[in-house]
Write an enzyme that holds these catalytic residues in place. Structure first.
Site: not given
Ligand code: TXE
Length: 503
Positions: A199, A274, A308, A405
């Site tokens: 996904k 992660e 990250c 973060e």
């Molecule tokens: O992350 P999400 P977002 C952090 C970073 C950023 C914040 C928000 O601080 O500002 O997260 O980013 C899927 N069940 N990182 O909103 O929501 C979503 O569709 C299952 C750190 O983009 O965590 C996407 O594919 N899946 C980071 C993925 O999760 C779900 C990288 C990440 O989205 C879901 C990105 C649910 N309920 C953001 N809700 C890193 N560690 O590198 C969302 N998703």
């Protein structure tokens, strides 16, 4: 319902044109890859992808429904019983190696797609393509080299442990490094013989789709890799809650990670999470500053700080503090922000939403001293999501901007008095993903590396150039489980113990 199908999206063969920043990727990208076919989502719904460099429509992707997710999981299960499941480890490895070669063949297109979609400078996107190819190469080569074991037991027993695949693995991918994160997670899982359901993020998805095309061209059997673009609250949630999934890899935010793990726990499904960090670099008074300074800055601003393992805290011994401030500030003043394809130091951040999050942190920095910032180039006044990188200083390491973060181009520099205090500050956040230690003193290198809480510690470098071979993952709120290296193959497999009595 009969779904419309297309053979090919045309993404991997996309001809790279000169001025791509205004280009609309018009290919039929609104498809899911299920059971080897590109199909419409069940409800024929779409999500708009926005080009962060100009805020305009870039392309449309499918909005997969719960049923689409179910179909993808079924296709993966069938592939495990038949085509893919019957392949030997050697055959699986060869297909991964072929995929690696095709990634290199299409590298120019992949880099342009990633640069447009994520908003990352083109040369950074090119590095991501190389990393994707390298993951496929590493795990392709490893597929037939991961063994079980025998255990000396009572004399009338022969005991062996088979290393077996898990089954269907789910991969929930964020927007910041689509190619790299797909590469590290899918390659290891496929090498172990699992079948994958991916996904990708609703914010950046095009290289994930192009990767699906490459897998098909390489001869990966239908169903071994399924790609279902969609919203997290819909497709992501359905995938995380499925009883038919045997492992979930998630990279993303802390809160979503908790929600994924909670859903998986209902079905007793293991997860690898992660979840980012607040990674420090610790600079002692004997550090080689000529070498250190570019690492100190670049590790914070790469991909506009949306990494990250971004190094957002720089801890510096008080005797060299002013020198480091001056040198880092000098570098900051030369940093340029421009549309991604123009390939300056930074591109835009991913979205208006991310820009708002980062701005709110910038506002919280009002009681900190701004030491230096970069500048926006021409072409950034066009509705894109541009932010100049900023370097702040504080002695208050407990300040929220030094603890949380931010995921944007902001670094905080903090002085320390001695080794003990440096370790205390480094370990003061809830995170523990990556850290680095800059010192020429060998005893101190080891002492500090052992004392700092993080999954990876770098001495006199940061990131080791990506290091596909090096186990990676967090402690504390940075998550759990390890990816990369052979560790990942262990995560994507399980041991079965056979105790054979022959007395
Ligand atoms: O992350 P999400 P977002 C952090 C970073 C950023 C914040 C928000 O601080 O500002 O997260 O980013 C899927 N069940 N990182 O909103 O929501 C979503 O569709 C299952 C750190 O983009 O965590 C996407 O594919 N899946 C980071 C993925 O999760 C779900 C990288 C990440 O989205 C879901 C990105 C649910 N309920 C953001 N809700 C890193 N560690 O590198 C969302 N998703």
């Amino acid at each position: 319902m009969q779904l419309r199908q297309s053979q090919n999206l045309g993404l991997k063969d996309w001809e790279v044109k000169a001025n791509m920043v205004n280009e609309l990727v018009w290919f039929p990208t609104n498809k899911c890859l299920i059971d080897g076919a590109w199909v419409d989502s069940e409800l024929n719904n779409e999500i708009e992808l926005i080009n962060p460099s100009n805020g305009r429509l870039l392309s449309r992707i499918a909005r997969a429904s719960k049923n689409d997710v179910k179909n993808a999981i079924s296709a993966a299960s069938v592939a495990l019983e038949k085509t893919w499941g019957e392949k030997t480890a050697l055959e699986r490895g060869r297909i991964l190696l072929k995929m690696s070669q095709l990634v290199i063949k299409y590298s120019k297109n992949l880099a342009h797609l990633e640069s447009l979609d994520v908003g990352k400078p083109l040369s950074q996107a090119k590095n991501d393509v190389i990393a994707l190819a390298r993951y496929l190469e590493f795990y392709g080569g490893a597929a037939d080299k991961i063994h079980g074991m025998t255990i000396p037991f009572q004399n009338d027993f022969s005991v062996s442990c088979l290393r077996e695949r898990l089954g269907v693995t789910a991969h929930i991918i964020p927007w910041n490094y689509p190619m790299q994160i797909i590469g590290r997670s899918i390659s290891a899982s496929l090498a172990m013989g699992n079948a994958c359901v991916v996904k990708p993020s609703e914010e950046a998805c095009l290289t994930a789709l192009a990767f699906g095309e490459i897998a098909t061209e390489a001869g990966l059997p239908a169903g071994a890799l399924n790609i279902i673009p969609g919203f997290g609250f819909e497709a992501g949630q359905a995938l995380a809650a499925s009883k038919k999934v045997n492992h979930i890899s998630f990279t993303g935010s802390l809160l979503t990670g908790i929600s994924v793990q909670t859903a998986a726990a209902q079905n007793v499904v293991p997860t690898t999470l992660e979840l980012g960090g607040k990674s420090p670099q610790i600079v002692f008074d004997d550090a080689n500053l000529k070498r250190a300074i570019p690492f100190l800055v670049n590790a914070g601003i790469q991909n506009s700080g949306q990494t990250c393992s971004a190094s957002s805290r720089i801890l510096v011994h008080e005797t060299i503090y002013r020198d480091v401030v001056e040198k880092m500030s000098g570098m900051y003043k030369n940093l340029r922000v421009a549309p991604a394809i123009e390939d300056y130091d930074l591109g835009p951040v991913i979205s208006r939403r991310q820009m708002d999050i980062i701005t709110s942190y910038q506002n919280k920095c009002s009681d900190l001293k701004l030491l230096a910032e970069g500048s926006l180039m021409e072409g950034t006044n066009n509705q894109g999501y541009y932010m100049s990188p900023k370097l702040f200083e504080t002695e208050n390491y407990r300040h929220s901007v030094a603890q949380e973060e931010i995921f944007g181009p902001i670094q905080i520099i903090i002085p320390f008095k001695n080794e003990q205090e440096a370790i205390k500050i480094a370990n003061s956040t809830d995170y523990g993903l990556v850290a680095s230690v800059w010192t020429e003193n060998g005893s101190r290198q080891l002492r500090v590396a052992k004392a700092v809480k993080a999954g990876q510690i770098f001495v006199n470098n940061y990131g080791a150039g990506g290091g596909v071979e090096l186990p990676f993952g967090g402690i504390g709120r940075s998550g759990h489980g390890r990816e990369k290296g052979f560790e990942s193959l262990y995560s994507f497999s399980q041991l079965k113990t056979i105790a054979n009595f022959h007395g």
